[in-house]
Design a protein around this motif. Sequence first.
Motif, PDB file in Angstrom:
ATOM      1  N   GLU A 133      -7.126 -10.298  -3.358  1.00  0.00           N
ATOM      2  CA  GLU A 133      -6.214  -9.151  -3.201  1.00  0.00           C
ATOM      3  C   GLU A 133      -6.101  -8.360  -4.508  1.00  0.00           C
ATOM      4  O   GLU A 133      -5.906  -7.139  -4.495  1.00  0.00           O
ATOM      5  CB  GLU A 133      -4.835  -9.629  -2.749  1.00  0.00           C
ATOM      6  CG  GLU A 133      -4.124 -10.538  -3.744  1.00  0.00           C
ATOM      7  CD  GLU A 133      -2.859 -11.141  -3.165  1.00  0.00           C
ATOM      8  OE1 GLU A 133      -1.800 -11.006  -3.816  1.00  0.00           O
ATOM      9  OE2 GLU A 133      -2.924 -11.723  -2.072  1.00  0.00           O
ATOM     10  N   ASP A 134      -6.249  -9.043  -5.642  1.00  0.00           N
ATOM     11  CA  ASP A 134      -6.229  -8.345  -6.931  1.00  0.00           C
ATOM     12  C   ASP A 134      -7.469  -7.473  -7.083  1.00  0.00           C
ATOM     13  O   ASP A 134      -7.383  -6.321  -7.534  1.00  0.00           O
ATOM     14  CB  ASP A 134      -6.169  -9.349  -8.088  1.00  0.00           C
ATOM     15  CG  ASP A 134      -4.835 -10.070  -8.164  1.00  0.00           C
ATOM     16  OD1 ASP A 134      -3.807  -9.427  -7.890  1.00  0.00           O
ATOM     17  OD2 ASP A 134      -4.825 -11.262  -8.495  1.00  0.00           O
ATOM     18  N   ILE A 135      -8.620  -8.034  -6.721  1.00  0.00           N
ATOM     19  CA  ILE A 135      -9.868  -7.284  -6.825  1.00  0.00           C
ATOM     20  C   ILE A 135      -9.866  -6.101  -5.858  1.00  0.00           C
ATOM     21  O   ILE A 135     -10.334  -5.009  -6.182  1.00  0.00           O
ATOM     22  CB  ILE A 135     -11.070  -8.212  -6.560  1.00  0.00           C
ATOM     23  CG1 ILE A 135     -11.118  -9.307  -7.631  1.00  0.00           C
ATOM     24  CG2 ILE A 135     -12.367  -7.408  -6.564  1.00  0.00           C
ATOM     25  CD1 ILE A 135     -12.197 -10.342  -7.419  1.00  0.00           C
ATOM     26  N   GLU A 136      -9.295  -6.314  -4.665  1.00  0.00           N
ATOM     27  CA  GLU A 136      -9.217  -5.220  -3.688  1.00  0.00           C
ATOM     28  C   GLU A 136      -8.312  -4.097  -4.198  1.00  0.00           C
ATOM     29  O   GLU A 136      -8.621  -2.913  -4.040  1.00  0.00           O
ATOM     30  CB  GLU A 136      -8.693  -5.747  -2.353  1.00  0.00           C
ATOM     31  CG  GLU A 136      -8.647  -4.687  -1.273  1.00  0.00           C
ATOM     32  CD  GLU A 136      -8.175  -5.223   0.071  1.00  0.00           C
ATOM     33  OE1 GLU A 136      -7.976  -4.399   0.991  1.00  0.00           O
ATOM     34  OE2 GLU A 136      -8.009  -6.447   0.202  1.00  0.00           O
ATOM     35  N   LEU A 137      -7.191  -4.473  -4.813  1.00  0.00           N
ATOM     36  CA  LEU A 137      -6.295  -3.469  -5.397  1.00  0.00           C
ATOM     37  C   LEU A 137      -7.032  -2.657  -6.448  1.00  0.00           C
ATOM     38  O   LEU A 137      -6.955  -1.422  -6.479  1.00  0.00           O
ATOM     39  CB  LEU A 137      -5.085  -4.160  -6.025  1.00  0.00           C
ATOM     40  CG  LEU A 137      -4.133  -3.266  -6.838  1.00  0.00           C
ATOM     41  CD1 LEU A 137      -3.356  -2.349  -5.910  1.00  0.00           C
ATOM     42  CD2 LEU A 137      -3.183  -4.110  -7.682  1.00  0.00           C
TER      43      LEU A 137
END
Length: 289
Positions: A133-137
């Motif tokens: 989810e961090d990488i997607e953000l």
Amino acid sequence: MNNRQKELGEFYKELRLARGVKQKDVARGNLTASQLSKFEQGQCMLSADRLLQAVEGINMTFAEFGHALNGYKDRPFMIFGHRLSQAFFEKDLLALEALLAELDNDNIHQRLLQVMVKNAIFSLDPSRKIFEEDIELLTTYLYDVEQWTAFELYLFTNTVSVLDVSDIIFLGRALIKRSILYHSLHNNKRMYKFALLNIVSTLLERKELSLIEYFMSELRKVLDYEDVFISVMSEFLEQFYKYSVLGTIDLEDLKAYLDALVILKNPELLGILHLKLEQLLTIYDKTTD
């Protein structure tokens, strides 16, 4: 007129007087001496174009004016970045954890800075994985912003290593187009060079070679006599590429190149280069049949 606007006028007046410029020398075009006087007295606010004209009238760039207005300090994210770099180079995981705790989960830009910190922690402790989810953000933000200013350049430069190759290539190409309007700002152009350097380094580490020469070429276009570190690091990566991929030089040639750099009398730079060579040799030896 609120206090902030009044302070801005007074601050401008202080700068004008300190630089020995008279009001009549600033006033021209659609900026009159009367408007300038009222602005300095806090009686009115100048429109954006007139404020820019007033700043240029005292022979300052708007970036310099903003820097002075900010108390001659870097922007908050840059100050944070300096602290992050220091903690990382000192391999201080506790300091990195403390930086992470400072950031606000409800602020998009601070959440993006969290990804940078998590990447630094992961580099020192591979057991600390970065959440998808961090990488997607991160990727969503970088894909969506059409003009990259200092923040986006800094963010991308320091997170290239967590991105998928397809995202690195797409965003690397986007970097060239999306940041070009701000290349006249020295700091932005400098970060642009580091971004290209990190792209080349990351693609080389992953043995993703199809666009290495493209990004090397883009980096060479913007290097100048001031870029000793970037120039040397770029040349080293290119020499390693010739050794490991093209086979046009051997390992002894590569080591001879590093030995020749003693003339620079920069042991820190040489230490970084030798460490990078060890890392790359390990990566390539592990996958050698």
